[in-house]
Enzyme design. Structure first.
Site, short mmCIF file in Angstrom:
data_model
loop_
_atom_site.label_atom_id
_atom_site.label_comp_id
_atom_site.label_asym_id
_atom_site.label_seq_id
_atom_site.Cartn_x
_atom_site.Cartn_y
_atom_site.Cartn_z
N HIS A 198 -10.11 -5.41 -3.20
CA HIS A 198 -8.77 -5.70 -2.68
C HIS A 198 -8.84 -6.09 -1.22
CE1 HIS A 198 -9.67 -1.38 -2.31
NE2 HIS A 198 -8.99 -1.40 -1.19
N LEU A 199 -7.93 -6.96 -0.83
CA LEU A 199 -7.76 -7.31 0.58
C LEU A 199 -6.59 -6.50 1.13
CD1 LEU A 199 -7.81 -11.25 0.53
CD2 LEU A 199 -9.76 -9.68 0.59
N HIS A 200 -6.81 -5.84 2.26
CA HIS A 200 -5.70 -5.24 3.00
C HIS A 200 -5.13 -6.33 3.90
CE1 HIS A 200 -6.67 -0.83 2.41
NE2 HIS A 200 -7.85 -1.35 2.10
N ASN A 237 -12.57 -3.09 2.73
CA ASN A 237 -13.43 -1.93 2.89
C ASN A 237 -14.41 -1.95 1.72
OD1 ASN A 237 -11.99 -1.04 5.15
ND2 ASN A 237 -10.51 0.04 3.88
N GLY A 249 -15.33 3.34 3.91
CA GLY A 249 -14.22 4.17 3.43
C GLY A 249 -13.54 3.64 2.18
N GLN A 250 -14.26 2.83 1.40
CA GLN A 250 -13.64 2.32 0.17
C GLN A 250 -13.30 3.48 -0.76
OE1 GLN A 250 -15.96 -0.56 -2.09
NE2 GLN A 250 -14.23 -1.05 -3.43
N ASP A 268 0.86 -1.18 0.00
CA ASP A 268 0.00 0.00 0.00
C ASP A 268 0.90 1.23 0.00
OD1 ASP A 268 -3.19 0.59 1.21
OD2 ASP A 268 -1.74 2.22 1.07
P1 5GP Z 1 -9.70 1.34 0.38
O1 5GP Z 1 -10.32 1.52 -0.99
O2 5GP Z 1 -9.82 -0.05 0.88
O3 5GP Z 1 -10.20 2.32 1.39
O4 5GP Z 1 -8.14 1.66 0.28
C1 5GP Z 1 -7.44 1.79 -0.90
C2 5GP Z 1 -5.98 1.73 -0.55
O5 5GP Z 1 -5.24 1.81 -1.76
C3 5GP Z 1 -5.49 2.86 0.35
O6 5GP Z 1 -4.93 2.28 1.54
C4 5GP Z 1 -4.45 3.59 -0.49
O7 5GP Z 1 -3.34 4.01 0.26
C5 5GP Z 1 -4.07 2.56 -1.54
N1 5GP Z 1 -3.74 3.13 -2.83
C6 5GP Z 1 -4.46 4.02 -3.55
N2 5GP Z 1 -3.85 4.31 -4.71
C7 5GP Z 1 -2.71 3.55 -4.74
C8 5GP Z 1 -1.64 3.43 -5.69
O8 5GP Z 1 -1.61 4.03 -6.76
N3 5GP Z 1 -0.63 2.57 -5.36
C9 5GP Z 1 -0.61 1.88 -4.19
N4 5GP Z 1 0.43 1.06 -3.98
N5 5GP Z 1 -1.60 1.98 -3.27
C10 5GP Z 1 -2.63 2.81 -3.54
#
Ligand code: 5GP
Ligand code: ZN
Length: 114
Positions: free
Chosen positions: A102-104, A89, A95-96, A32
């Site tokens: 994706h899995l964190h 998320n 907060g997506q 991330d």
């Molecule tokens: P979520 O959609 O589950 O809230 O989180 C999306 C995650 O993707 C965030 O933790 C953010 O830091 C990560 N993220 C967003 N854009 C990029 C990117 O271009 N490269 C990487 N490596 N991570 C990303």
């Protein structure tokens, strides 16, 4: 968001750089860019699927691989014993931000909810 504008599809296609941790046929894992734990990896299907409501678009075996790769990444990065969280998320209240499933995978420190 369409697949052509999707940042994670851009990573799969190689147009956007990422620190790849694991790469196989249908699944990719990378750090991330805004890691919130010592280990914070995102595991994604290479096919664009927006969220869990669209998961039927993935073959069952790929859905399973997402979790198997999460475990493989944890092993590779040394957090299996200490433990780690695997989180999705899904949607606005969670907060997506990126609408490519994706899995964190987070570990390396004590993690609470949420
Ligand atoms: P979520 O959609 O589950 O809230 O989180 C999306 C995650 O993707 C965030 O933790 C953010 O830091 C990560 N993220 C967003 N854009 C990029 C990117 O271009 N490269 C990487 N490596 N991570 C990303
Ligand atoms: Zn995508």
């Amino acid at each position: 968001m369409s697949e052509t504008e999707c940042v994670f599809c851009g990573i799969v296609g190689g147009e956007i750089e990422a620190e790849v941790v694991h790469d196989e046929d249908e699944v990719l894992a990378f750090n991330d860019m805004n890691g919130r734990a010592p280990v914070h990896v995102l595991v994604i299907p290479k096919r664009h699927v927006a969220n869990l409501e669209a998961i039927d678009a993935l073959p069952d075996a790929v859905a399973k691989r997402l979790f198997a790769v999460a475990s493989a990444v944890a092993e590779k990065l040394g957090v299996t014993e200490g433990g780690y969280a695997v989180r999705v998320n899904n949607g606005p209240d969670a907060g997506q931000e990126v609408f490519h499933l994706h899995l964190h995978v987070m570990g390396g420190q004590r993690l609470g909810m949420p």
